[in-house]
Each structure stands twice: as C-alpha cells, then as structure tokens.
Motif scaffolding. Sequence first.
Motif, PDB file in Angstrom:
ATOM      1  N   TYR A 408       0.779  -1.112   0.208  1.00  0.00           N
ATOM      2  CA  TYR A 408      -0.046   0.125   0.167  1.00  0.00           C
ATOM      3  C   TYR A 408       1.012   1.380   0.052  1.00  0.00           C
ATOM      4  O   TYR A 408       1.793   1.352   0.953  1.00  0.00           O
ATOM      5  CB  TYR A 408      -0.977   0.047   1.222  1.00  0.00           C
ATOM      6  CG  TYR A 408      -1.773  -1.287   1.297  1.00  0.00           C
ATOM      7  CD1 TYR A 408      -2.935  -1.095   0.463  1.00  0.00           C
ATOM      8  CD2 TYR A 408      -1.400  -2.275   2.049  1.00  0.00           C
ATOM      9  CE1 TYR A 408      -3.937  -2.467   0.688  1.00  0.00           C
ATOM     10  CE2 TYR A 408      -2.219  -3.364   2.084  1.00  0.00           C
ATOM     11  CZ  TYR A 408      -3.361  -3.452   1.386  1.00  0.00           C
ATOM     12  OH  TYR A 408      -4.103  -4.461   1.562  1.00  0.00           O
ATOM     13  N   ILE A 409       0.462   2.176  -0.882  1.00  0.00           N
ATOM     14  CA  ILE A 409       1.247   3.443  -1.078  1.00  0.00           C
ATOM     15  C   ILE A 409       0.514   4.470  -0.205  1.00  0.00           C
ATOM     16  O   ILE A 409      -0.718   4.542  -0.272  1.00  0.00           O
ATOM     17  CB  ILE A 409       1.266   4.123  -2.525  1.00  0.00           C
ATOM     18  CG1 ILE A 409       2.007   3.143  -3.392  1.00  0.00           C
ATOM     19  CG2 ILE A 409       2.071   5.460  -2.423  1.00  0.00           C
ATOM     20  CD1 ILE A 409       1.897   3.302  -4.755  1.00  0.00           C
ATOM     21  N   LEU A 410       1.141   5.052   0.607  1.00  0.00           N
ATOM     22  CA  LEU A 410       0.698   6.082   1.489  1.00  0.00           C
ATOM     23  C   LEU A 410       0.928   7.450   1.197  1.00  0.00           C
ATOM     24  O   LEU A 410       2.024   8.036   1.121  1.00  0.00           O
ATOM     25  CB  LEU A 410       1.122   5.832   3.215  1.00  0.00           C
ATOM     26  CG  LEU A 410       1.093   4.656   3.914  1.00  0.00           C
ATOM     27  CD1 LEU A 410       1.651   4.702   5.131  1.00  0.00           C
ATOM     28  CD2 LEU A 410      -0.359   3.956   3.619  1.00  0.00           C
ATOM     29  N   ILE A 411       0.158   8.253   0.925  1.00  0.00           N
ATOM     30  CA  ILE A 411       0.194   9.809   0.575  1.00  0.00           C
ATOM     31  C   ILE A 411      -0.778  10.648   1.280  1.00  0.00           C
ATOM     32  O   ILE A 411      -1.487  10.124   1.877  1.00  0.00           O
ATOM     33  CB  ILE A 411      -0.291   9.955  -0.844  1.00  0.00           C
ATOM     34  CG1 ILE A 411      -1.586   9.937  -1.150  1.00  0.00           C
ATOM     35  CG2 ILE A 411       0.515   9.133  -1.926  1.00  0.00           C
ATOM     36  CD1 ILE A 411      -1.967  10.393  -2.612  1.00  0.00           C
ATOM     37  N   SER A 412      -0.274  11.916   1.470  1.00  0.00           N
ATOM     38  CA  SER A 412      -1.224  12.773   1.954  1.00  0.00           C
ATOM     39  C   SER A 412      -1.421  14.084   0.928  1.00  0.00           C
ATOM     40  O   SER A 412      -0.603  14.439   0.232  1.00  0.00           O
ATOM     41  CB  SER A 412      -0.583  13.173   3.475  1.00  0.00           C
ATOM     42  OG  SER A 412       0.503  14.184   3.131  1.00  0.00           O
ATOM     43  N   ASN A 413      -2.535  14.373   1.097  1.00  0.00           N
ATOM     44  CA  ASN A 413      -2.863  15.529   0.463  1.00  0.00           C
ATOM     45  C   ASN A 413      -3.901  16.652   1.131  1.00  0.00           C
ATOM     46  O   ASN A 413      -4.051  16.464   2.347  1.00  0.00           O
ATOM     47  CB  ASN A 413      -3.379  15.154  -1.068  1.00  0.00           C
ATOM     48  CG  ASN A 413      -4.808  14.330  -0.775  1.00  0.00           C
ATOM     49  OD1 ASN A 413      -5.644  14.416   0.204  1.00  0.00           O
ATOM     50  ND2 ASN A 413      -4.764  13.030  -1.372  1.00  0.00           N
ATOM     51  N   GLU A 414      -4.737  17.260   0.335  1.00  0.00           N
ATOM     52  CA  GLU A 414      -5.568  18.151   1.171  1.00  0.00           C
ATOM     53  C   GLU A 414      -6.710  17.738   1.529  1.00  0.00           C
ATOM     54  O   GLU A 414      -7.457  18.164   2.593  1.00  0.00           O
ATOM     55  CB  GLU A 414      -6.115  19.371   0.085  1.00  0.00           C
ATOM     56  CG  GLU A 414      -7.390  18.946  -0.847  1.00  0.00           C
ATOM     57  CD  GLU A 414      -6.809  18.236  -2.309  1.00  0.00           C
ATOM     58  OE1 GLU A 414      -7.900  17.815  -2.997  1.00  0.00           O
ATOM     59  OE2 GLU A 414      -5.627  17.729  -1.939  1.00  0.00           O
ATOM     60  N   LYS A 415      -7.033  16.410   1.314  1.00  0.00           N
ATOM     61  CA  LYS A 415      -8.022  15.582   1.986  1.00  0.00           C
ATOM     62  C   LYS A 415      -7.561  14.835   3.070  1.00  0.00           C
ATOM     63  O   LYS A 415      -8.577  14.542   3.837  1.00  0.00           O
ATOM     64  CB  LYS A 415      -8.667  14.616   0.948  1.00  0.00           C
ATOM     65  CG  LYS A 415      -9.548  15.347   0.033  1.00  0.00           C
ATOM     66  CD  LYS A 415     -10.829  16.174   0.576  1.00  0.00           C
ATOM     67  CE  LYS A 415     -11.329  16.892  -0.671  1.00  0.00           C
ATOM     68  NZ  LYS A 415     -12.734  17.736   0.079  1.00  0.00           N
TER      69      LYS A 415
END
Length: 585
Positions: A408-415
């Motif tokens: 699983y790739i973990l990303i962060s963004n505005e959500k």
Amino acid sequence: MNKIKILEESIVSKIAAGEVIESPTSVIKELVENSIDAHASKIDITIINNGLQLIQVVDNGIGMSKEDLLLCTKVHATSKINNQYDLNHINTLGFRGEALASITNVAMVKIATNNDNKGYFYNVNDDLLSEGYQNKGTKISVNNLFYNVPARFKFLSSNNRIYSSIVELIYSFSLMYPNIAFSLTNDGKNILTTSGNNNIIEILNAIYGLDIAENMNYFKTNNDDFMIDGYYSNKDITRSNKRAIYLFINKRLIQDNNIVQAIIDGYDTLLMERRFPIVILNITCDNQLVDVNVHPAKKEVRLDKKNELCNLITNTLKDKLSIRPTLFNKAIDNNKINNMQFNFNSNDIESKNYQNNNTNNKIISEVVTEDYSNTLKDNDINNESNNIKEDTNRNYLFDVIGQFACTYILISNEKGLQMIDQHAAMERINYENIKNNFNKELTYYDLIVPIIINLSFSESIKIMEFKDYLIDLGLNFEVQANNDLLIRSIPSWIEEDKAQEVIENIVSKLLEYKKIIPFDIVKDDLILASCKMSLKANTKLSNLEMTNLVNRLLNCSNNDHCPHGRPIFLTLTLNDIEKMFKRIV
C-alpha cells in the motif's frame, strides 16, 4: 378404438390454473394488477401463513356492477379487450380474463364490490350472491390455496422463499406506482406501508433505509423508439443477487435476462464479481413494439428492437456512472468511524493549493499523459523517461509518505491520509491503457504452434460472419476443410499459455451474439490480462516509482476501482484521525 379424446372441463381448468397460478405470489400479482387496472389509489394486501391460508386484496377502485361480478370469474371474461386490434395494443396489466377463473379453480374465493351504486358479496365456489358491501372498490379473499390440488404443495418453495417473493413483489409495485398507497400485512404484522404521495425516495427509504435512498440517482433518456427512466444505485451500493433490479415495460413488471445484463454492462468494471446494483428501470414504448401475450403469467414479453434498447440502457448508465479522477476527495463516513467501516463515496474533483509545512518531502504532482505507442506489455513503472504533459485543469499537490507492507502506498494531500492498493491501481492503469488502444495500436505475434478450435459445420459458417472482426482483433486464422478454426497469430495482450482458453471464450461469445459489441466480447479477458501485467503486492517501490504510479492513476478516467470492482484507495481525514485518537468528540 380411438386414442385421442377431449379432456373433461374440470381437468382443463386445473391445467390452465397451473400455468397461471404457480404460488401465492402469482395470486397476489394477478389481484394487485386488477386493482391497478381498476384505477385504485389505495391497495391493502393481507396474508396469513404466507398466503396459503389467506390472501386478501382490498382496493378503492371503480368496483363492479352485479352483472360484471357474476361474469368476472368465468374463463376468458374480460373488460380489457374486444377485438384483434385491442390485442395488439394492450395498455392494461390484465387482459386475458383468466386470472380469477384460475384462482377459483384452486382456492375458495369470496368477492365483495361496490361501484358507488350498490354493493354485493359473492361466494364464488358456492355461487351465492348477496347485497350489502358498503365500501367503494373491491375486496377479494382467497382462502385455502391449492386445497383441491394437494400435490402442488410438494413443488412450492420454502416458506421463507415464498414470503420473500411476496415482499419483493409488493416492493416492485410500490416503486413503479408511487401514486398508489400500498400496505402489506403478514400474520397480523405490518411489513410495508406507502403513502401514495409520488415520493420514490420515501419508498426507497421504507424498503432499503435512508443511507441507500440518499444514494439512488434518477436518470431519464430516450431514442427514436424507447424512453427509459428510473433510479440506479451508485457503484458502492450493491447486492449479492439480482433481485433488486426491477424491470418494467409500460409500467408492467417483467423478467428479461438480456435487459438485466445490459444494466450490469452499464456498470462496466465498477462492480465486484457476484455483486449487483439496485436499479428501478421503466421502459416506455409504443405498445406495438411489445408482445405481452407470450407467457401465461405475463412474466416475460417479446420485444422488438431489443438490441437497440439494451445499447441505450448500457450507454446511459455508463455515461451516468462515468467519473473524473476522484483520488483526492474521498473520505470515510464519520458516522462509521468507530466501526472502521470505510465508505467509498465519489464527488467532483476540487483543485486546491495544499499547504504542507514539511516542504522537504513535498512532491508537486501533475497529471501524467503516457506515450503508449509501445507494446501493451511495457508497463514498467520505473521508466523515468515518460512523456509528462501538463494539464492545467488538473494539478495536484501530494506528499508520498511511503509504503506499508510493500503493498500500500501512503500519501497525504488536502483531503488527508490516503492508502492506495498498488496492485489494484496498476490493474486500472493497464486496463484503461489496453481499452483505449483496443483495435488501434495493438501489436501481434505469430504462434510457433497454431491453435486449433473445433467447430461444427454450422458454427464454422457463422464464425465466418465475424471474419473482419477477428482480423481486426489480431487473429490470423483460416477455417479448414474439417471445419476447425486454425489460429496462427494473436494480439500481444493474450499470454501464449492462456491463448487457447481466451480464444475459445471469444469464439463461444461470437457464436452466441446476434450483434458484435467489440470491446464487451473480450472485456473479461482484458481484465484478466491487465491483472497479469500488473505489479504485485509485496513489491518494494521507491518514492519516484510511487509518485509515477499515483500520477498515472490520476490520469485514468476511473481511479477509485480496479477492473474487478475492488476499491483502489481509502481516505482518512484529519478529523477522522483526531476522532479515533479521541482528540475531538
């Protein structure tokens, strides 16, 4: 001595009844349809012991005169048709005049009616008529169903199945006729009550609950011959069977596997295997296009221009369900956080500037447009020479945090925090790549050992009708003298060790189809191919590889489900996380 003889009327009537009255559900269907034809605005259904002991249907329709009451249970006595023209222009649910006659042959029947003039009671089996029914409309009571044909009980479904089919029948009527107030009572317990105020959402809420009712969507469209309208569930609301797909033609409840399949095809790859949507579909057309007189119980109809109708249904649902990239605005339903039940609801993309204090790890991402002119098997996500083109309408900022369990790739963004299934993401990328290039830039290869498909003489003749299609598909073939199909080359997306199975599947579908639907014929095989080509779980990726994969996913027309219908990612908002840590309540 002659062997042919004319059957006794009592035997004939029981045979006819067996064709129309298969179960308590059949009785209820016939009686409710009569009530609808009588312009009732309120229909109350009461059953005891799943209808075997009692079925009572009470309506406030136009009622019957004394003369009509005495005729209504006779064989083929009807007010619906008068001549051949009427038979070809059926606009009522009943028309044969056989329902009540059939019911009285297998049950004890009493009828009360009032046409706003004078009321009567009629005990059909004892042929007793009396005056006095006060309520406008008609009440029919069916007692002791199949009392005189006990062998029929051996062939009835289980009590639960009978009860379930009755409930689903009343659901279908209430959804198609929201202007009629329905009530269903079983063994003294109210099962369903509708108001008749034309509010479909209210009925959906009563049947399925508010969560589902709020996620049903209205649609309406038409072509030269058909107008279709109704409601469809979004791709995340599904059932384990097809019973929640309700089909009506000119407001007549029908069964049709081809139309059901057209609905499922409209969801394309958004449904998981063995999952089905909730759909209420009404088809409106000229009565001359429909032959409703082909099934004793009127379950099935014969429909002219069915292929055109199915294409209209499929294309309409595909258009309604088509979405732009939704990767950056999916979130968990906050009401379900405590149970960790993730909700995959889609909304339109919001392009925002996202501020993150961790500027050292920030990766500015732009949607990637790949140059896919190479072979379809070239899915190396580590190719750093991809042709990146800026789409000014869709720029996103996200941080690649890392990888969990090499899956699983973990990303962060505005959500918030998003977890992407790398295999499912790559499946979607490969599938859309193959689909977009289907019959355009496919590459082919010759087989060392040709594939042989055994065909009969008639099959070999029919398969030649699809010669151009098979050539366009990349199959270099010939039909031999013994009718076998000899395949010498295949498209590159077919793996050689699977070629025999895939091609046999394609040929089998072509022999079944009356009309070629090019992509749909090989869709399942392409989904399998996209899975085989995809990067697997437990594969370690670098930040650059993960960034490239996310970019390519963003460029997909659908980036929230893999071709098998599984979700590609989950989202946890900051609010969700703080609730789980009890920072907020």
